[in-house]
Scaffold this active site. Structure first.
Site, short mmCIF file in Angstrom:
data_model
loop_
_atom_site.label_atom_id
_atom_site.label_comp_id
_atom_site.label_asym_id
_atom_site.label_seq_id
_atom_site.Cartn_x
_atom_site.Cartn_y
_atom_site.Cartn_z
N ASN A 1 -4.59 6.52 -1.74
CA ASN A 1 -4.01 7.16 -0.56
C ASN A 1 -3.49 8.56 -0.87
O ASN A 1 -3.52 9.44 -0.01
CB ASN A 1 -2.91 6.28 0.03
CG ASN A 1 -3.47 5.04 0.69
OD1 ASN A 1 -4.59 5.04 1.20
ND2 ASN A 1 -2.72 3.96 0.67
N HIS B 1 -3.17 -3.67 -5.24
CA HIS B 1 -3.45 -3.17 -3.89
C HIS B 1 -4.91 -3.44 -3.54
O HIS B 1 -5.81 -2.73 -3.97
CB HIS B 1 -3.13 -1.68 -3.81
CG HIS B 1 -3.42 -1.07 -2.48
ND1 HIS B 1 -3.71 0.27 -2.32
CD2 HIS B 1 -3.45 -1.61 -1.24
CE1 HIS B 1 -3.92 0.52 -1.04
NE2 HIS B 1 -3.77 -0.61 -0.37
N SER C 1 0.82 -1.21 0.00
CA SER C 1 0.00 0.00 0.00
C SER C 1 0.86 1.26 0.00
O SER C 1 0.32 2.36 -0.13
CB SER C 1 -0.91 0.02 1.24
OG SER C 1 -0.12 0.00 2.42
N GLU D 1 -6.77 -1.61 -6.68
CA GLU D 1 -5.89 -0.64 -7.31
C GLU D 1 -4.72 -1.39 -7.96
O GLU D 1 -3.91 -2.00 -7.25
CB GLU D 1 -5.39 0.34 -6.23
CG GLU D 1 -4.68 1.55 -6.74
CD GLU D 1 -4.40 2.54 -5.62
OE1 GLU D 1 -4.38 3.75 -5.90
OE2 GLU D 1 -4.21 2.12 -4.45
#
Length: 458
Positions: free
Chosen positions: A191, A141, A120, A153
């Protein structure tokens, strides 16, 4: 159903690895779960079985389908057990050296397989260098818990080939995921584009524009978020949040937008890590940890007229416009209006302004003065960061919006939100913050400024 591959390997039998393996067997793919620790392998297999049973009990699939999925699962304590796999997904701890060593070994065991990392935060390009064929390495991810979270992802490293990218996407889709594709970089898409929700909330708290409970309440009621940023930081853990912030700072070589906040360091130093320690931004020794949100008042049959001196603070602070007035921000059709007062605002003017909005059936929340107040400032920074990512080619418009809406449960994708608010209004908030703060964190994304200029020329 049959998947795009015949056999899948999953390295690491923890919560993430077991969840990914469950997705594999549920998608009709023979899946081998590997872990060198026998007890971990046993727990992982048990977690998969429990997950399949729970899904059958809830009607997501039949008991016969659960049994068939269970038959497609096997376990192995040696990496060599994965030699027949066409795709291997690594779900080991977030330690760069461990992952690179693992990918070097996997490249020898299954030289033609696509090797995916579930990292991540670690640059996928740095992991790919450890493989003999870096073009076979890709990021996948998954979000926790993998069987429940809808988003996947897929990250393209600098070395990733089209075959690896296509296989990762197809496998994710076979698992029932909404797949987005991101270029490698700090935080990838989800993120990275979600950072301002936390960083700007921390900055608002640092500037004492509002306290943590107020900021959370405004985000829920004025922004439509399910949880506020401080509730979420408590849920994840302040130690984890600080580590992520420091990682962003290191990987970006000091990008001001992603600078860690001293409040995070103080919370960690004090041991106030959130729910796991019983105390963070909230005290979890008492229930409920926060009061219920207030109900929207009934609108008056004859709403009170807007008072003189009521100033829109979406783009500029009240102090910069009329210090004796009452400032407000309302985001779209939100049920809550933020109010602020200046050095010369009388109590009578404040009472009249609050009564006006309540007569319209709107909640009010008093905060300190700043361009955009709370929700306008947070949302503007989300839109701005999305334009940085889009302009840098990190992801497509659709994938950026899906990243936050599906991956983080935001009420809207940031680019869709920008269109709804109006990009000129977003840019005005960012520029207002820059004018009053003169900080690089409030510089507008070049793409956002170009888009607004195009709109104005039209």
């Amino acid at each position: 159903m049959s998947g795009p591959i015949r056999r899948l390997g999953v390295v690491g039998a923890g919560t993430m690895g077991a969840g990914i393996a469950q997705l594999g067997v549920s998608a009709g793919i023979e899946t081998i779960l590997h872990d060198p620790i026998p007890e971990a392998l046993e727990r992982g297999a048990a977690q998969i079985g429990a997950g399949l049973d729970k899904g059958a009990a809830r009607g997501r699939w039949t008991e016969a389908e659960a049994d068939a999925a269970r038959e497609r699962l096997s376990t192995g304590s040696a990496l060599e057990d994965l030699s027949d796999c066409e795709l291997v997904i690594e779900a080991a701890p977030e330690l760069p050296d461990l992952k690179r060593e693992l990918f070097g070994r996997l490249a020898k065991v299954c030289p033609d397989a696509v090797l995916a990392t579930n990292t991540s935060s670690i640059p996928v390009s740095s992991i790919a260098t450890a493989a003999a064929k870096p073009e076979n390495v890709v990021g996948m991810h998954f979000f926790n818990p993998p069987p429940v979270m809808r988003l996947l992802e897929v990250i393209a490293a600098d070395q990733t080939g089209e075959r690896a990218l296509a296989l990762a996407r197809a496998t994710g889709e076979a698992m029932g995921k909404h797949v987005i594709v991101a270029q490698d970089g700090p935080g990838f898409l989800v993120n990275r584009c979600g950072r301002p929700f936390y960083t700007e909330a921390l900055r608002l708290l640092q500037e004492r524009v509002a306290d943590a409970a107020q900021i959370d309440r405004i985000c829920r009621l004025a922004g439509g978020f399910r949880m506020g940023p401080f509730e979420l930081m408590d849920l994840v853990g302040s130690d984890v949040g600080l580590a992520v912030a420091e990682s962003f700072m290191e990987l970006s070589y000091g990008e001001p937008r992603w600078r860690p906040n001293p409040i995070q360091a103080r919370m960690v130093a004090a041991g106030r890590l959130g729910r796991k320690t019983g105390r963070g931004y909230y005290d979890y020794s008492v229930e409920p940890y926060r009061p219920e949100d207030p109900k929207r008042p009934d609108a008056a049959s004859g709403p009170l007229p807007a008072p003189e001196g009521l100033i829109d603070c979406s783009a500029r602070s009240l102090a910069a416009q009329r210090p004796d007035g009452v400032g407000f921000v309302r985001l779209l059709e939100a049920p809550l209006v933020e109010l602020t007062r200046g050095a010369g605002t009388s109590d009578a003017a404040a009472e009249v302004a609050e009564a006006h909005f309540r007569s319209l059936g709107l909640l009010t929340e008093w905060v300190d003065d700043a361009p955009g107040l709370v929700i306008g400032r947070i949302v503007a920074q989300l839109v701005n960061e999305a334009h940085f990512a889009l302009g840098e080619g990190v992801g497509s418009e659709a994938d950026i919006d899906a990243a936050l809406e599906i991956g983080l449960n935001h009420p809207h994708g940031p680019l869709a939100w920008g269109e709804a608010i109006g990009l000129p209004a977003v840019l005005a908030t960012i520029d207002g913050l820059w004018q009053e703060r003169r900080e690089e964190r409030y510089r507008a994304a070049p793409l956002l400024r170009r888009r607004v200029a195009s709109l104005q020329r039209c």
